[in-house]
Design an enzyme around this catalytic site. Structure first.
Site, PDB file in Angstrom:
ATOM      1  N   SER A  69       0.843  -1.196   0.000  1.00 24.62           N
ATOM      2  CA  SER A  69       0.000   0.000   0.000  1.00 24.62           C
ATOM      3  C   SER A  69       0.873   1.240   0.000  1.00 24.62           C
ATOM      4  CB  SER A  69      -0.886   0.011   1.252  1.00 24.62           C
ATOM      5  OG  SER A  69      -1.501   1.273   1.469  1.00 24.62           O
TER       6      SER A  69
ATOM      7  N   TYR B 131      -1.911  -1.071  10.434  1.00 26.63           N
ATOM      8  CA  TYR B 131      -2.068  -1.379   9.013  1.00 26.63           C
ATOM      9  C   TYR B 131      -0.840  -0.910   8.231  1.00 26.63           C
ATOM     10  CZ  TYR B 131      -4.102  -1.260   4.285  1.00 26.63           C
ATOM     11  OH  TYR B 131      -4.350  -1.437   2.944  1.00 26.63           O
TER      12      TYR B 131
END
Length: 284
Positions: free
Chosen positions: A176, A189
């Site tokens: 990401s 995350y």
């Protein structure tokens, strides 16, 4: 690709694609397959919805059969993905389970091979995203669940897949933009996505002698069920407006990157990460 996203929220992780408004775009009508993955077999974790669904459909349009791993709660989404793959003339194996369970992770590649006879492409894509405005609100349960799904499963499924992958096969990991930038409300995350980036680089070196390529894709804000299941409704309505292109991306705009990395077009590419992120500059 402009779209208006109304405020919305889903209370349970993982979110459901069937409940998104508007529905994400899975594949562009102008995308023409050219047999880039003809005769290949792919295993995709988190393949029921979002980026995983789009990758499954693009792979199918390029000639691959697909197995998808997903949680039982997402059965409806998984069945829809199977329909979309079958509409492309390919087969889709559904493999429900819990990626926090090591034994489930270890079974996935073997189950895929028992159905299709081989495994050529592994896409580690499943992810859990929990938002916390205050760092001290992160519980041990949140931490463990995020790491179990977002990085431990990558190690476990990959380890089991290496019993079947051979020269010319490949692994693609979904990281990401948060791996490179961090995000204040997504500490755990972001940490797991950074781990995936490092895992990709290390694994590519480890498997280079076996001629198994390992690469990553680091999406920016993409319209998937992950988002309304993570943040409040008003934040969802503003999703993607902070990137240079001023909009969220569609899964259909990300999946072709996976096709490239899985195909012979990327035969000299390993240890790299592609960045479909709406124009955010990543210097790493």
């Amino acid at each position: 690709m402009e779209m208006k996203i109304p405020p919305q929220h889903q209370d349970v992780q993982p979110g459901l694609e069937s409940e998104l408004d508007p529905q994400p775009k899975v594949i562009r009508y102008t995308y023409v397959g050219s047999g880039k993955l003809q005769g290949k077999v792919a295993l995709i974790t988190g393949g029921d919805s979002g980026i995983g669904r789009a990758v499954a459909v693009h792979f199918a349009r390029e000639g691959a059969d697909v197995a998808i791993a997903y949680t039982p709660r997402e059965e409806g989404d998984a069945q829809r993905t199977r329909q979309l793959v079958e509409q492309e003339g390919q087969q889709c194996l559904l493999l429900p389970g819990d990626l926090r369970d090591a034994s489930y992770c270890e079974r996935l590649p073997g189950d895929t091979v028992r159905r299709f006879g081989k495994l050529n492409i592994l896409v580690n894509n499943a992810g859990l995203q929990l938002a916390h405005e205050r760092f001290e609100d992160i519980t041990d349960e949140d931490l463990v669940n995020t790491f179990e799904i977002n990085i431990y499963s990558f190690f476990r499924v990959t380890r089991a897949s290496l019993n079947y992958l051979h020269e010319g096969d490949c692994i693609i990991n979904t990281t990401s933009v948060t791996a490179y930038q961090g995000r204040a409300d997504l500490p755990e995350y972001s940490a797991t996505k950074g781990a995936i980036m490092s895992f990709t680089r290390a694994l590519s070196s480890n498997l280079a002698e076996k001629k198994i390529r390992v690469n990553g894709v680091a999406p920016g804000p993409i319209w998937t069920p992950l988002n309304p299941a993570s943040v409040d409704a008003e934040q969802v309505a503003q999703f993607g407006k902070d990137v240079p292109m001023k909009r969220p991306g569609q899964p259909s705009e990300v999946a072709p990157a996976y096709v490239y990395l899985a195909s012979a077009d990327a035969s000299y590419v390993t240890g790299q990460t592609l960045h479909p992120n709406g124009g955010t500059i990543i210097n790493a």
